[in-house]
Design an enzyme around this catalytic site. Structure first.
Site, PDB file in Angstrom:
ATOM      1  N   HIS A  31      29.172  49.094  43.533  1.00 26.45           N
ATOM      2  CA  HIS A  31      30.097  48.712  42.314  1.00 26.45           C
ATOM      3  C   HIS A  31      29.537  49.156  40.882  1.00 26.45           C
ATOM      4  O   HIS A  31      30.431  49.511  40.057  1.00 26.45           O
ATOM      5  CB  HIS A  31      30.461  47.247  42.327  1.00 26.45           C
ATOM      6  N   SER A  72      36.331  47.876  36.544  1.00 27.11           N
ATOM      7  CA  SER A  72      36.241  46.358  37.461  1.00 27.11           C
ATOM      8  C   SER A  72      37.342  45.714  36.857  1.00 27.11           C
ATOM      9  O   SER A  72      38.612  46.059  36.625  1.00 27.11           O
ATOM     10  CB  SER A  72      34.970  45.755  37.420  1.00 27.11           C
ATOM     11  N   ASP A  75      30.966  50.450  47.565  1.00 30.39           N
ATOM     12  CA  ASP A  75      31.526  49.361  46.613  1.00 30.39           C
ATOM     13  C   ASP A  75      32.106  48.232  47.700  1.00 30.39           C
ATOM     14  O   ASP A  75      33.182  48.386  48.287  1.00 30.39           O
ATOM     15  CB  ASP A  75      32.635  49.834  45.884  1.00 30.39           C
TER      16      ASP A  75
END
Length: 265
Positions: free
Chosen positions: A246, A95, A218
């Protein structure tokens, strides 16, 4: 845990295993501990030395009293690598951590031999920008969101449809999210780290072998945005893991670990 000075801040870090080093960079508001659930054991078992750390502003690492940039976070990682893993090192980012790794590959490519970018993007589209702006508004207005409500929002944003439909699993996840809220001055500073419009174009400058892992469900880093990154980086490979949100590196760690270790080998 040990501490070291890097790029004007003090970072907490941990090293496990032996062999060639693998550095893992965590995402927004999180400390290094999630890596130790699945990725660190797999990396160590594969014969590598796993290095994890808390980004600046995530206690006990210092910093984040002032706004900072991806260049600053990449500089933190560079200083850490120079002290703990001299010579090109394998690096994993998740991320926001993947954005930091992208920046590191542009700023200090000589420090990285191979990179894996998990749940990443190369730009902010309208929905992702709106989600980030909403987070900032809640934080700045000091809205007292009940922990259970925040846990529900976290689950909806980060878990797959399959996990959300599993009554036993979702109860466990909600309990974890309720008692593991982001903390530290770095959280607010990280919410300001948006990718500018030229970031994706600059990815074309990256020459380090890279691999992107995306997750089918996601909503924070949709697979199409991850594929854009893979297509922008010359020679980059791409894999989409089905049935994950995610937090796919926690929902299906076996698939994620196999993918990153294959790239590293």
């Amino acid at each position: 845990m040990p501490l070291l000075q890097s790029n004007g801040v003090v970072l907490e870090y941990e090293v496990q295993g032996a062999g060639e080093p693998v550095l893992l960079v965590m995402g927004t508001g999180a400390d290094r501990r999630p890596w130790h659930l699945h990725q660190v054991p797999a990396v160590v078992e594969a014969g590598y030395r796993a290095i994890t750390f808390n980004n600046r502003g995530i206690p006990p690492s210092t910093g984040a009293a002032e706004p900072y940039t991806l260049h600053d976070l990449a500089g933190d990682v560079a200083g850490l690598l120079e002290q703990l893993a001299p010579g090109p090192c394998r690096v994993v980012g998740f991320s926001m951590g993947a954005h930091v790794v992208q920046q590191l590959l542009m700023d200090r490519p000589e420090l990285v031999s191979r990179a894996v970018l998990i749940g990443t993007t190369g730009r902010m589209d309208t929905m992702r920008r709106a989600m980030r702006e909403a987070e900032r508004l809640l934080y700045d207005r000091q809205v007292d969101v009940p922990p259970r409500q925040r846990a529900v929002s976290t689950a909806l944003e980060n878990l797959s449809r399959a996990t959300l439909a599993d009554e036993s699993a979702v109860r466990d996840w909600l309990d974890v999210f309720e008692y593991a809220q982001p903390a530290g001055p770095g959280v607010r500073a990280q919410l300001d780290l948006e990718l500018d419009g030229d970031h994706l174009a600059r990815c074309a400058r990256i020459s380090t072998p890279c691999h992107v892992i995306a997750f089918s469900d996601d909503v924070i880093a949709p697979p199409d945005l991850g594929r854009e990154v893979a297509e922008a980086i010359p020679g980059c490979t791409f894999e989409e893991v089905a049935g994950c949100g995610h937090y796919g590196y926690l929902e299906n760690p076996a698939a994620v670990n196999a993918s990153l270790l294959k790239h590293f080998s």
